[in-house]
Design a protein around this motif. Structure first.
Motif, PDB file in Angstrom:
ATOM      1  N   GLU A 130      11.394  -7.979  -1.834  1.00 33.15           N
ATOM      2  CA  GLU A 130      10.098  -8.436  -2.314  1.00 33.15           C
ATOM      3  C   GLU A 130      10.119  -8.570  -3.824  1.00 33.15           C
ATOM      4  O   GLU A 130      10.740  -7.769  -4.513  1.00 33.15           O
ATOM      5  CB  GLU A 130       9.016  -7.430  -1.897  1.00 33.15           C
ATOM      6  N   LYS A 131       9.440  -9.594  -4.305  1.00 32.52           N
ATOM      7  CA  LYS A 131       9.365  -9.805  -5.741  1.00 32.52           C
ATOM      8  C   LYS A 131       7.948  -9.474  -6.201  1.00 32.52           C
ATOM      9  O   LYS A 131       6.967  -9.983  -5.644  1.00 32.52           O
ATOM     10  CB  LYS A 131       9.691 -11.270  -6.050  1.00 32.52           C
TER      11      LYS A 131
ATOM     12  N   THR B  18       0.817  -1.206   0.000  1.00 27.21           N
ATOM     13  CA  THR B  18       0.000   0.000   0.000  1.00 27.21           C
ATOM     14  C   THR B  18       0.853   1.259   0.000  1.00 27.21           C
ATOM     15  O   THR B  18       0.347   2.354  -0.180  1.00 27.21           O
ATOM     16  CB  THR B  18      -0.911   0.028   1.241  1.00 27.21           C
ATOM     17  N   GLU B  19       2.149   1.106   0.235  1.00 24.53           N
ATOM     18  CA  GLU B  19       2.997   2.308   0.235  1.00 24.53           C
ATOM     19  C   GLU B  19       4.374   1.968  -0.324  1.00 24.53           C
ATOM     20  O   GLU B  19       4.683   0.801  -0.596  1.00 24.53           O
ATOM     21  CB  GLU B  19       3.121   2.846   1.657  1.00 24.53           C
ATOM     22  N   GLY B  20       5.182   2.999  -0.470  1.00 24.77           N
ATOM     23  CA  GLY B  20       6.521   2.809  -1.008  1.00 24.77           C
ATOM     24  C   GLY B  20       6.494   2.725  -2.517  1.00 24.77           C
ATOM     25  O   GLY B  20       5.438   2.870  -3.142  1.00 24.77           O
TER      26      GLY B  20
ATOM     27  N   GLY C  15       0.620  -0.679  -4.727  1.00 21.97           N
ATOM     28  CA  GLY C  15      -0.305  -1.138  -5.759  1.00 21.97           C
ATOM     29  C   GLY C  15       0.088  -2.465  -6.362  1.00 21.97           C
ATOM     30  O   GLY C  15      -0.645  -3.062  -7.143  1.00 21.97           O
ATOM     31  N   CYS C  16       1.274  -2.965  -6.007  1.00 19.83           N
ATOM     32  CA  CYS C  16       1.721  -4.268  -6.527  1.00 19.83           C
ATOM     33  C   CYS C  16       1.425  -5.360  -5.517  1.00 19.83           C
ATOM     34  O   CYS C  16       1.474  -5.145  -4.314  1.00 19.83           O
ATOM     35  CB  CYS C  16       3.228  -4.270  -6.772  1.00 19.83           C
ATOM     36  N   TRP C  17       1.130  -6.545  -6.040  1.00 24.10           N
ATOM     37  CA  TRP C  17       1.083  -7.734  -5.180  1.00 24.10           C
ATOM     38  C   TRP C  17       2.477  -8.343  -5.185  1.00 24.10           C
ATOM     39  O   TRP C  17       3.039  -8.599  -6.249  1.00 24.10           O
ATOM     40  CB  TRP C  17       0.070  -8.740  -5.691  1.00 24.10           C
TER      41      TRP C  17
END
Length: 686
Positions: A344-345, A291-293, A297-299
């Motif tokens: 994170e990927k 939700t941030e950074g 918006g990415c999973w």
RNA sequence: GCGCCCGUAGCUCAGUUGGAUAGAGCGCCGGACUUCGAAUCCGUAGGCCGCAGGUUCGAGUCCUGCCGGGCGCGCCA
């Protein structure tokens, strides 16, 4: 085959040690079986006394003597000998051993083994195959053969990335650079080497992009069109992929490489496999929404670097039981979302489009039968031994074989994909399938580069002062069209082989000569691609790969051809055939086999030849087929030396002649099997 | 920077559950075809197993550090 003898000794010894030293299961050392350096010491040996020395507080030598003294009788074992240094050695009943192994094999026992899927080849369907792809298929196909040899049912899949960037780029080439229509391209495909044409076109498109980066918008647009379908770009893309896949299949067929199923990426998209997998991953918390950074918006899926994230792999065994129920497994490690340094990927982009990893996860789930959805299936082409199937998303055949849902999965992909393949395993663990992760193998191998000499020969010499020129090799690049095309290599190889065959057999018809040359060419490439460790880069040199001498496939073939010649002559000249020979072996004095005439060489040959099953057993968990190649070569080498030293047809002592012939027969049988495991056949003459 | 892989004879490589004397191929040099086919065979020469420690009865193989090389680490695939 030698493994049954190993098992017998091991079982006997384990029971004996338990009695002799009151060892329980935990204290029992593993009984390793090795081959003493020469046959006067024994045929098999074990260092088990060394292992027991400390526990029993006794010298290894004394322990070995005690065990030998208490050993008793065991079928197939002639004598047990404790060596002065502490080894415990065994001498086999030679006559029975050889006669046993020459007898027609009983039908293979039905095994309860579950299916393994091997995915290999997976070449982007936008250009001709090159030498690097051949390494992939040679390794993959050998794996298939080796697993089947062990009685494990195998399903061979070839993944077709028909919706990726590479196909899109060739579509751009045809539409934008060449302004061709579907019909125009079809005409071209029917009248040229289409895969070669695309090879060059692809390189041109890459250059064209490089000249002006804004042109990349054509790629993005085409990619989008292909994914949505129902337009010109998609139709052209589908046509290109279909035609190129057929080219690849022809190339691979020349190498004796075959498949059961073509899985098309487009079908994975159309059938929404990803949506299904996504639900599972979300539910298990394996992926979550940022939700941030910068990744808002990415999973994403967190990447774990610790040991626990990389489950130990398991290899299939014909008699293995089903895996432990999941409840008995260790719980999945909790994912610490607060860890600041964690990486994170991205699995689903902020625009909602799934990444390559996501599609791969869904595909892997399906392979393991964990997805809960299936493809539809169509017949891609008919073949003499049955249809080649392909996936489809609509209008599939009502009846088809069952695909997917395997217990073991092998993905044959080069080493650069290790990181992604590791993520795949992590996803399985995170989604609650640790056993699926353990049974998923990334069969990784290093790249194929070109030697400077070969690059020069092909006109790819790097500029004299460039970085590339200082390196020990030249990297191949499909994007730049830099590399050896597989068919060109095969053509050259077969042409050279044909010349050699013709020189030695001038009476052959052209067809006969070419048929044999083809077998020799295949032997040369396949052996060459298998003989190096997988984690070693192959610096491909045409001259070296073309060589039919020394450690090569044709060398091994030659040994078998010679052995076959002996039997043909034995039959023609003396009327002695293999069955007739076998029938007499029980009665013939076995002095030659026993080494009573001063040489143990035929027994050495027999023992070495018998090790094929042991080699295969070793090769499956390690995925090192160089070991198999080496075994075949050294057996052929031993045979050639023997052939030179010890006559058979002209040997006057009948018993000696018969035992020599029997040994040759067994070596020939085993070498033929070993070659078959490498996808190499034996020519009638060469 | 982090991760993975490699370093063994002049060259290319085996040595993959730690075991008996570190092996092949190529190349070099020298031999063997009136003999089951010389695409073969026999022989000579060539090794601080990258370096330094450690574990072990035993290390090319396992552990640690260092040096040299390759490859990964993207809202590409």
């Amino acid at each position: 085959m030698i493994l049954p003898v190993h098992d017998r000794i091991r079982t006997h010894l384990t029971r004996l040690l338990a009695e002799l030293y009151a060892l329980d299961g935990r204290a029992m050392p593993t009984v390793a079986l090795e081959y003493p350096p020469n046959r006067t010491l024994g045929d098999l040996g074990t260092p088990v006394a060394f292992e027991l020395a400390r526990r029993l507080k006794k010298a290894p030598r004394a322990i070995a003597q005690e065990i030998a003294g208490a050993f008793g009788a065991l079928e197939g074992i002639a004598r047990v000998a404790p060596a002065p240094n502490g080894y415990l050695n065994f001498f086999l009943e030679r006559r029975a051993f050889l006669i046993d192994r020459l007898a027609p094999a009983p039908p293979a026992p039905r095994t309860a083994a579950r299916k393994a899927i091997v995915e290999h080849t997976a070449i982007n369907p936008n250009k001709a195959a090159h030498i690097g792809h051949l390494r992939n298929s040679a390794l993959g196909d050998t794996l298939v053969r080796v697993l089947r040899f062990r009685g494990i049912p195998v399903e061979v899949q070839n993944y077709i990335d028909d919706t990726g960037v590479q196909v899109a780029d060739v579509v751009v080439g045809f539409r934008v650079l060449e302004r061709r229509t579907v019909d125009g391209i079809r005409q071209l495909a029917d009248s040229t080497r289409f895969d070669y044409y695309c090879w060059d076109l692809y390189a041109r498109v890459t250059e064209w992009y490089d000249e002006d980066k804004t042109r990349l918008s054509h790629r993005a647009e085409t990619l989008h069109d292909i994914e949505h379908g129902g337009n010109d770009a998609a139709a052209i893309g589908a046509f290109i992929a279909d035609r190129i896949v057929r080219c690849h299949l022809r190339t691979m067929a020349r190498m004796n490489v075959d498949y059961d199923l073509l899985t098309w990426e487009g079908d994975i998209l159309r059938l929404k496999f990803w949506a299904q997998a996504f639900d599972v991953l979300k539910a298990s918390g394996a992926v979550y929404l940022k939700t941030e950074g910068p990744l808002a918006g990415c999973w994403v899926m967190p990447i774990q670097e610790d040991e626990g994230s990389n489950p130990k792999s398991q290899s299939p065994k014909p008699n293995a039981q089903s895996p432990k129920p999941e409840g008995e497994r260790e719980p999945v490690t909790d994912i610490d979302e607060e860890d600041a340094g964690e990486r994170e990927k991205v699995i689903v982009r902020s625009n909602g489009v799934v990444t390559y990893v996501g599609k791969d996860i869904a595909y892997q789930f399906w392979k393991l039968g964990l997805l809960g959805r299936d493809f539809q299936y169509r017949i891609f082409e008919e073949r003499p031994h049955g249809p080649l199937w392909a996936t489809c998303s609509t209008g599939g055949e009502a009846t088809h074989p069952s695909f997917g849902g395997a217990a073991w999965v092998y993905n044959v992909i080069d080493v650069r994909q290790s990181y992604l393949q590791k993520l795949l395993k992590q996803a399985l663990v995170a989604a609650g399938h640790p056993e699926g992760a353990e049974r998923s193998h990334h069969f990784s191998y290093e790249m194929v580069a070109l030697s400077h000499a070969t690059a020069r020969e092909l006109g790819f010499a790097p500029p004299p002062d460039s970085e590339e020129a200082k390196r020990p090799f030249v990297s191949v690049s499909g994007r730049k069209g830099l590399g050896v095309k597989a068919d060109d290599l095969l053509d050259t190889l077969m042409r050279n082989a044909a010349r050699e065959v013709a020189a030695r057999n001038p009476e052959f018809s052209e067809a006969e000569r070419d048929r044999i040359a083809q077998m020799i060419g295949v032997a040369a490439v396949r052996y060459f691609l298998i003989k190096f460790s997988t984690n070693k880069m192959i610096v491909f040199d045409l001259g070296e790969a073309l060589s039919f001498e020394g450690e090569s496939g044709p060398y091994v073939q030659y040994a078998v051809v010679r052995a076959n010649n002996i039997f043909q002559k034995l039959q023609r000249r003396d009327g002695l055939d293999e069955r007739g020979l076998l029938a007499t072996l029980g009665e013939v004095p076995a002095g030659e086999l026993a080494g009573e005439y001063g040489s143990h060489e035929i027994w050495e040959l027999v023992l070495e030849a018998a090790r094929l099953d042991e080699v295969v057993e070793q090769v499956i968990p390690s995925l090192e087929f160089s070991v198999l190649a080496k075994h075949a070569f050294s057996l052929a080498q031993a045979f050639n030396a023997f052939y030179h030293r010890s006559p058979i047809l002209n040997e006057e002592r009948d018993d000696v002649r018969r035992w020599r012939a029997a040994a040759v027969m067994y070596v020939r049988n085993q070498l033929t099997r070993a070659l078959d495991l490498m996808g190499i056949s034996v020519p009638p003459r060469m």
